[in-house]
Write a protein that holds these residues in place. Structure first.
Motif, PDB file in Angstrom:
ATOM      1  N   TYR A 132      -2.289 -12.764  -0.894  1.00 11.71           N
ATOM      2  CA  TYR A 132      -2.270 -11.806   0.205  1.00 11.71           C
ATOM      3  C   TYR A 132      -2.288 -12.530   1.544  1.00 11.71           C
ATOM      4  CZ  TYR A 132      -3.516  -7.830  -2.856  1.00 11.71           C
ATOM      5  OH  TYR A 132      -3.534  -6.851  -3.814  1.00 11.71           O
ATOM      6  N   GLN A 134      -9.878  -3.684  -1.282  1.00 11.46           N
ATOM      7  CA  GLN A 134     -10.643  -3.861  -0.052  1.00 11.46           C
ATOM      8  C   GLN A 134     -11.226  -2.542   0.466  1.00 11.46           C
ATOM      9  OE1 GLN A 134     -11.218  -6.961   2.118  1.00 11.46           O
ATOM     10  NE2 GLN A 134     -11.219  -7.465  -0.061  1.00 11.46           N
ATOM     11  N   ASP A 145     -13.679 -11.275  -0.068  1.00 14.05           N
ATOM     12  CA  ASP A 145     -12.264 -11.362   0.271  1.00 14.05           C
ATOM     13  C   ASP A 145     -11.388 -11.560  -0.957  1.00 14.05           C
ATOM     14  OD1 ASP A 145     -10.333 -11.156   2.190  1.00 14.05           O
ATOM     15  OD2 ASP A 145     -10.605 -13.157   3.033  1.00 14.05           O
ATOM     16  N   ALA A 146     -11.986 -11.953  -2.090  1.00 21.55           N
ATOM     17  CA  ALA A 146     -11.210 -12.153  -3.326  1.00 21.55           C
ATOM     18  C   ALA A 146     -10.935 -10.846  -4.047  1.00 21.55           C
ATOM     19  CB  ALA A 146     -11.965 -13.105  -4.250  1.00 21.55           C
ATOM     20  N   ASN A 147     -11.431  -9.730  -3.523  1.00 21.94           N
ATOM     21  CA  ASN A 147     -11.282  -8.443  -4.176  1.00 21.94           C
ATOM     22  C   ASN A 147     -10.019  -7.737  -3.685  1.00 21.94           C
ATOM     23  OD1 ASN A 147     -11.828  -5.755  -5.269  1.00 21.94           O
ATOM     24  ND2 ASN A 147     -13.889  -6.562  -5.609  1.00 21.94           N
ATOM     25  N   SER A 148      -9.165  -7.320  -4.596  1.00 22.34           N
ATOM     26  CA  SER A 148      -7.919  -6.648  -4.207  1.00 22.34           C
ATOM     27  C   SER A 148      -8.145  -5.216  -3.762  1.00 22.34           C
ATOM     28  CB  SER A 148      -6.907  -6.689  -5.358  1.00 22.34           C
ATOM     29  OG  SER A 148      -7.430  -6.048  -6.511  1.00 22.34           O
ATOM     30  N   SER A 171      -7.889 -19.975  -1.164  1.00 19.66           N
ATOM     31  CA  SER A 171      -7.082 -19.648   0.004  1.00 19.66           C
ATOM     32  C   SER A 171      -6.213 -20.822   0.423  1.00 19.66           C
ATOM     33  CB  SER A 171      -7.997 -19.277   1.182  1.00 19.66           C
ATOM     34  OG  SER A 171      -8.896 -20.354   1.468  1.00 19.66           O
ATOM     35  N   ASP A 223      -4.036 -12.745   4.778  1.00 21.78           N
ATOM     36  CA  ASP A 223      -5.401 -12.349   5.113  1.00 21.78           C
ATOM     37  C   ASP A 223      -5.417 -11.602   6.446  1.00 21.78           C
ATOM     38  OD1 ASP A 223      -8.095 -12.046   5.404  1.00 21.78           O
ATOM     39  OD2 ASP A 223      -8.576 -14.180   5.406  1.00 21.78           O
ATOM     40  N   ASN A 231     -11.924  -8.498  -8.944  1.00 27.22           N
ATOM     41  CA  ASN A 231     -12.350  -9.715  -8.262  1.00 27.22           C
ATOM     42  C   ASN A 231     -12.348 -10.876  -9.264  1.00 27.22           C
ATOM     43  OD1 ASN A 231     -13.723 -11.802  -6.895  1.00 27.22           O
ATOM     44  ND2 ASN A 231     -14.974 -10.349  -5.763  1.00 27.22           N
ATOM     45  N   ASP A 271      -2.936  -7.915  -8.356  1.00 29.09           N
ATOM     46  CA  ASP A 271      -3.234  -9.345  -8.368  1.00 29.09           C
ATOM     47  C   ASP A 271      -2.182 -10.120  -7.595  1.00 29.09           C
ATOM     48  OD1 ASP A 271      -5.224  -8.549 -10.054  1.00 29.09           O
ATOM     49  OD2 ASP A 271      -4.527  -9.669 -11.810  1.00 29.09           O
ATOM     50  N   ASN A 291     -15.146  -4.119   0.375  1.00 31.88           N
ATOM     51  CA  ASN A 291     -15.124  -5.150   1.417  1.00 31.88           C
ATOM     52  C   ASN A 291     -16.433  -5.280   2.186  1.00 31.88           C
ATOM     53  OD1 ASN A 291     -15.094  -2.939   3.096  1.00 31.88           O
ATOM     54  ND2 ASN A 291     -13.373  -3.632   4.355  1.00 31.88           N
ATOM     55  N   ARG A 308      -6.296 -12.576  -4.395  1.00 32.89           N
ATOM     56  CA  ARG A 308      -7.132 -11.420  -4.704  1.00 32.89           C
ATOM     57  C   ARG A 308      -6.714 -10.826  -6.050  1.00 32.89           C
ATOM     58  NH1 ARG A 308      -6.557  -8.513   1.237  1.00 32.89           N
ATOM     59  NH2 ARG A 308      -8.108  -9.797   2.341  1.00 32.89           N
TER      60      ARG A 308
END
Length: 379
Positions: free
Chosen positions: A116, A290, A285-288, A147, A118, A310, A113, A294, A128
């Motif tokens: 990040y 990827q 994109d909110a998911n760690s 973001s 981007d 997410n 968490d 993704n 994320r």
């Protein structure tokens, strides 16, 4: 231009030919004050960063005032647009592993968490993970920061859906070309072509194309009654922004290729306004995780894992996204987040949950830690 309401749009290219990133400090326009001729600029905003050796475009639209009732004696007007750039100072720490969020130094994560850098958009930061410290108080409610954009603005999303479910579009056919045969299903275009940045002659989404003559029902509501319900102090923090509203190609389950492709598809059309929704790419994109989550297809295939990494996912809740889908059969389908957590699509006429999103000014400062118990508070 011959008749009131006529207009013409010019695209202007700005290029940074230097070796140092630049930030747009101010954009000013002055004209000869002819009431019959209106000038508008769009597609460029103060605070945006123009990287070294890169270019950007903005539009200048000249209109014959639609309210003119008689031939004016003065039929010419001059316009001067001044764009003032200065060297971008940046906000990363010495080692490039921190960023400023509302004046607070935040460590940049590479797993779990957190905030990040981007990898899809240089200079942008995204939150994320399952529950990062991105909570913020806004309008007397709890929201989440999606973001920090390259221009320093903050894209935020309401933490919960609004009390009432709403259709994305309940107006029936509102086109003279694009999805004009979808009268009983709603239209999945967020805005009319006239209100898209640059006022394109038609909206193209997969195999479908044509003029869109009106904004969607949800667009009208969010920028009308809903915006007017926001308290005045909070309204003053919102900045009008270019939102990416291009269609995303997918199959009937709204599956899609890599996130990078989705981002480019969404950028194909833009709408400038104050309140909209998160995009399909925002959700991915909110998911760690990827590597597993993704794309729409990976998100669905690895759902058991992806819903745990997410923060945008709300179990058991369906809610709209701003991105239209281009399925093989229809131009009426709109992206949504399914109650089980995957990206789906459905007719725009259905009533689902609504999570408004806005952009906040880059000049704001925050106190608090961003946690749920100690959210950021705007000073």
């Amino acid at each position: 231009m011959y008749l009131p309401g006529d207009s013409i749009t010019y695209d202007v290219t700005v290029e940074n030919q230097g070796s140092i990133d630049a930030v747009l400090k101010t954009i000013k326009k002055s004209d000869s004050n002819n009431n019959a001729i209106i000038f508008e600029t769009s597609g460029i905003q103060e605070g945006e960063v123009l990287k070294a050796s890169e270019s950007t475009k903005f539009s200048v639209t000249v209109s014959y005032n639609a309210s003119t009732t008689s031939q004016p004696s003065n039929i010419t007007s001059d316009l001067e647009v001044t764009i003032d750039y200065e060297q971008a100072t940046g906000e990363e720490g010495p080692a490039g592993n921190t960023a400023l969020i509302g004046g607070n130094t935040v460590s940049v994560a590479d797993s779990g968490d957190g905030l990040y850098a981007d990898e899809y958009t240089s200079g942008r930061y995204v939150y994320r993970g399952s529950n990062p410290d991105n909570y913020i108080e806004f309008n007397g409610e709890l929201w989440r920061i999606i973001s920090k954009e390259t221009n320093g603005t903050y894209k935020i999303l309401r933490n919960e859906v609004l009390p009432d479910r709403m259709a994305f579009d309940s107006q029936g056919a509102r086109t003279t070309g694009y999805c004009s045969n979808m009268s009983s299903y709603g239209c999945n275009a967020w805005s009319s072509t006239a209100n898209m940045v640059g006022s394109p002659a038609e909206f193209v989404n997969g195999p479908y194309r044509g003029e869109v003559i009106d904004d969607s029902t949800l667009n009208k509501y969010l920028n009308g009654d809903y915006y007017n319900s926001i308290n005045g102090t909070s309204q003053g923090m919102i900045v009008s922004t270019d939102w990416n509203i291009g269609g995303v190609v997918g199959d009937d389950n709204a599956n899609n290729g890599e996130l990078s492709l989705m981002l480019e598809e969404e950028k194909s059309y833009k709408w400038n306004g104050k309140v909209a929704l998160a995009s399909a790419s925002d959700y991915l994109d909110a998911n760690s995780n990827q590597s597993m989550c993704n794309s729409g297809m990976l998100q669905s295939t690895n759902l058991e894992t992806c819903v745990t990494t997410n923060w945008m996912y709300i179990p058991g809740t369906y809610w709209w996204l701003v991105s239209p889908t281009a399925t093989s059969g229809f131009a009426r389908n709109e992206f949504l987040v399914h109650a089980d957590g995957y990206l789906g699509s459905v007719d725009a006429r259905y009533s689902l949950g609504v999570r408004p999103a806005v952009f906040l000014s880059s000049s704001l400062s925050f106190s608090g830690s961003g946690s749920q118990s100690d959210p950021y508070r705007i000073n």
